[in-house]
Design a protein around this motif. Structure first.
Motif, mmCIF file in Angstrom:
data_model
loop_
_atom_site.group_PDB
_atom_site.id
_atom_site.type_symbol
_atom_site.label_atom_id
_atom_site.label_comp_id
_atom_site.label_asym_id
_atom_site.label_seq_id
_atom_site.Cartn_x
_atom_site.Cartn_y
_atom_site.Cartn_z
ATOM 1 N N PRO A 85 -43.810 93.881 15.363
ATOM 2 C CA PRO A 85 -44.458 93.261 16.604
ATOM 3 C C PRO A 85 -44.049 92.719 17.752
ATOM 4 C CG PRO A 85 -46.018 92.477 14.730
ATOM 5 C CD PRO A 85 -44.659 92.451 14.194
ATOM 6 N N PRO A 86 -44.297 92.607 19.063
ATOM 7 C CA PRO A 86 -43.470 91.899 19.583
ATOM 8 C C PRO A 86 -44.672 90.441 20.532
ATOM 9 C CG PRO A 86 -44.905 93.706 20.673
ATOM 10 C CD PRO A 86 -44.769 94.215 19.807
ATOM 11 N N VAL A 87 -44.018 89.719 19.471
ATOM 12 C CA VAL A 87 -44.768 88.637 19.507
ATOM 13 C C VAL A 87 -44.391 87.567 19.991
ATOM 14 C CG1 VAL A 87 -45.123 86.227 18.307
ATOM 15 C CG2 VAL A 87 -45.720 88.385 17.373
ATOM 16 N N ASP A 88 -43.182 88.032 21.000
ATOM 17 C CA ASP A 88 -42.891 87.172 21.588
ATOM 18 C C ASP A 88 -42.964 87.758 23.241
ATOM 19 O OD1 ASP A 88 -41.285 89.642 21.433
ATOM 20 O OD2 ASP A 88 -39.287 88.852 22.657
ATOM 21 N N ARG A 89 -43.664 88.681 23.266
ATOM 22 C CA ARG A 89 -44.568 88.933 24.678
ATOM 23 C C ARG A 89 -46.063 88.919 24.691
ATOM 24 N NH1 ARG A 89 -41.051 94.352 23.991
ATOM 25 N NH2 ARG A 89 -43.093 95.444 23.464
ATOM 26 N N CYS A 121 -38.931 79.966 14.160
ATOM 27 C CA CYS A 121 -39.076 79.637 13.072
ATOM 28 C C CYS A 121 -37.667 80.098 12.003
ATOM 29 C CB CYS A 121 -40.474 81.321 12.624
ATOM 30 S SG CYS A 121 -42.115 81.714 13.526
ATOM 31 N N GLU A 122 -38.333 78.437 10.973
ATOM 32 C CA GLU A 122 -36.932 79.620 10.376
ATOM 33 C C GLU A 122 -37.178 79.167 9.171
ATOM 34 O OE1 GLU A 122 -34.321 75.683 11.920
ATOM 35 O OE2 GLU A 122 -36.681 74.667 10.804
ATOM 36 N N ALA A 123 -36.340 79.467 8.138
ATOM 37 C CA ALA A 123 -36.660 79.735 6.005
ATOM 38 C C ALA A 123 -35.671 78.961 6.073
ATOM 39 C CB ALA A 123 -35.512 80.708 6.509
ATOM 40 N N LYS A 128 -43.258 72.348 20.303
ATOM 41 C CA LYS A 128 -43.542 71.261 20.162
ATOM 42 C C LYS A 128 -43.761 70.967 18.571
ATOM 43 C CE LYS A 128 -46.581 70.211 23.939
ATOM 44 N NZ LYS A 128 -48.185 70.125 24.178
ATOM 45 N N GLY A 129 -43.054 72.423 17.824
ATOM 46 C CA GLY A 129 -42.708 72.322 16.795
ATOM 47 C C GLY A 129 -44.319 72.881 15.456
ATOM 48 N N ARG A 130 -45.340 73.217 16.910
ATOM 49 C CA ARG A 130 -46.224 73.691 16.446
ATOM 50 C C ARG A 130 -46.271 75.746 15.606
ATOM 51 N NH1 ARG A 130 -50.410 72.170 21.269
ATOM 52 N NH2 ARG A 130 -48.980 73.704 21.746
ATOM 53 N N HIS A 131 -46.942 75.523 15.008
ATOM 54 C CA HIS A 131 -46.359 77.379 14.422
ATOM 55 C C HIS A 131 -47.645 78.297 14.204
ATOM 56 C CE1 HIS A 131 -43.270 75.999 12.052
ATOM 57 N NE2 HIS A 131 -43.119 76.746 11.738
ATOM 58 N N TRP A 132 -47.849 79.178 15.322
ATOM 59 C CA TRP A 132 -49.308 80.418 15.632
ATOM 60 C C TRP A 132 -49.012 81.663 14.645
ATOM 61 C CZ3 TRP A 132 -52.430 77.515 18.508
ATOM 62 C CH2 TRP A 132 -52.313 76.560 19.453
ATOM 63 N N LEU A 133 -49.912 82.066 14.063
ATOM 64 C CA LEU A 133 -50.040 83.667 13.858
ATOM 65 C C LEU A 133 -50.909 84.155 15.643
ATOM 66 C CD1 LEU A 133 -51.733 82.879 11.114
ATOM 67 C CD2 LEU A 133 -49.175 84.567 11.287
ATOM 68 N N VAL A 134 -49.629 85.063 15.364
ATOM 69 C CA VAL A 134 -50.068 85.404 17.076
ATOM 70 C C VAL A 134 -50.442 87.139 17.602
ATOM 71 C CG1 VAL A 134 -49.313 85.829 19.669
ATOM 72 C CG2 VAL A 134 -48.925 83.714 18.360
ATOM 73 N N THR A 135 -51.523 87.485 17.900
ATOM 74 C CA THR A 135 -51.695 88.729 18.694
ATOM 75 C C THR A 135 -51.323 89.338 20.063
ATOM 76 O OG1 THR A 135 -54.315 88.537 18.461
ATOM 77 C CG2 THR A 135 -53.258 89.143 16.348
ATOM 78 N N LEU A 153 -45.217 85.457 13.178
ATOM 79 C CA LEU A 153 -46.019 83.780 13.372
ATOM 80 C C LEU A 153 -44.606 83.704 14.315
ATOM 81 C CD1 LEU A 153 -44.619 82.940 9.943
ATOM 82 C CD2 LEU A 153 -46.682 81.989 11.014
ATOM 83 N N LYS A 154 -45.063 82.865 14.939
ATOM 84 C CA LYS A 154 -44.443 82.179 16.382
ATOM 85 C C LYS A 154 -44.599 80.661 16.574
ATOM 86 C CE LYS A 154 -43.974 82.412 21.634
ATOM 87 N NZ LYS A 154 -44.903 83.258 22.164
ATOM 88 N N ARG A 155 -43.269 79.835 16.649
ATOM 89 C CA ARG A 155 -43.057 78.074 16.804
ATOM 90 C C ARG A 155 -42.588 78.016 18.524
ATOM 91 N NH1 ARG A 155 -38.891 74.861 13.814
ATOM 92 N NH2 ARG A 155 -39.410 73.135 14.949
ATOM 93 N N ASP A 156 -43.716 77.066 18.569
ATOM 94 C CA ASP A 156 -43.839 76.583 19.378
ATOM 95 C C ASP A 156 -42.516 75.438 20.216
ATOM 96 O OD1 ASP A 156 -45.151 74.429 19.346
ATOM 97 O OD2 ASP A 156 -46.980 75.132 20.365
#
Length: 182
Positions: free
Chosen positions: A27-31, A145-147, A75-82, A70-73
């Protein structure tokens, strides 16, 4: 929609790995920049286990779907984005776990705990944290996001690095990555 697990990483060529990566649509989470925010009540444990409201999510298809959002901003916070909402998600260490690696043709390919494949390089750098006694290696996956490399994957990488006469480093797609902690 049926899910076809990628073939065993050890049996794949670099070209096959690249084809699998290119065919994997995300999905185009970055947009997406939704105004509404909420708490997902979800958590990714340090070992890569996903939880919702304290209960383990055991369906791999759900984890693959959620991980694609998943996306990380900054500030280091992770989000599930729709497109409609972004929901915070607690991530104890890294959003993904790298569970296997293969060295081939000047590249380092990794399989994640979500069955995704990632090739380290300029767009997917490796970084090392921790200290000399307990190093941790991370692979940039996407959207901040990292692994984290699990122990066996880290040992595979360290074995490869030991073949270098001039330091403890690895190279992938023309990029050199030190395995000494920062």
């Amino acid at each position: 929609m049926p899910y076809d697990e990628p073939p065993d990483l050890a049996a794949m060529t670099l070209r096959e790995i690249t084809e699998v990566i290119e065919a994997h649509e995300l999905p185009p989470v970055d947009r997406w920049n939704p105004r509404d925010t909420a708490d997902s009540h979800a958590r990714i444990a340090a070992d890569g286990t996903w939880f919702h409201e304290g209960r383990e999510i055991t369906r791999p298809a759900m984890i693959r779907t959620f991980s694609s959002l998943l996306k990380r901003d900054r500030k280091g916070r992770h989000w599930l984005v729709t497109p409609e909402c972004k929901q915070s998600i607690e991530v104890e260490d890294a959003a993904f776990i790298a569970i296997d690696t293969k060295v081939l043709d000047g590249a380092l390919a990794f399989r994640l705990n979500t069955d995704e494949l990632v090739i380290a390089g300029p767009d997917h750098p490796l970084r090392t944290a921790g200290d000399l006694d307990t190093p941790s290696v991370y692979l940039m996956v996407r959207h901040g996001c990292e692994a984290k490399l699990n122990r066996s994957t880290w040992l595979q990488l360290a074995h490869h690095a030991l073949a270098n006469d001039d330091g403890f480093w690895v190279e992938s797609q023309g990029e050199r990555f030190s395995l000494y902690p920062e």
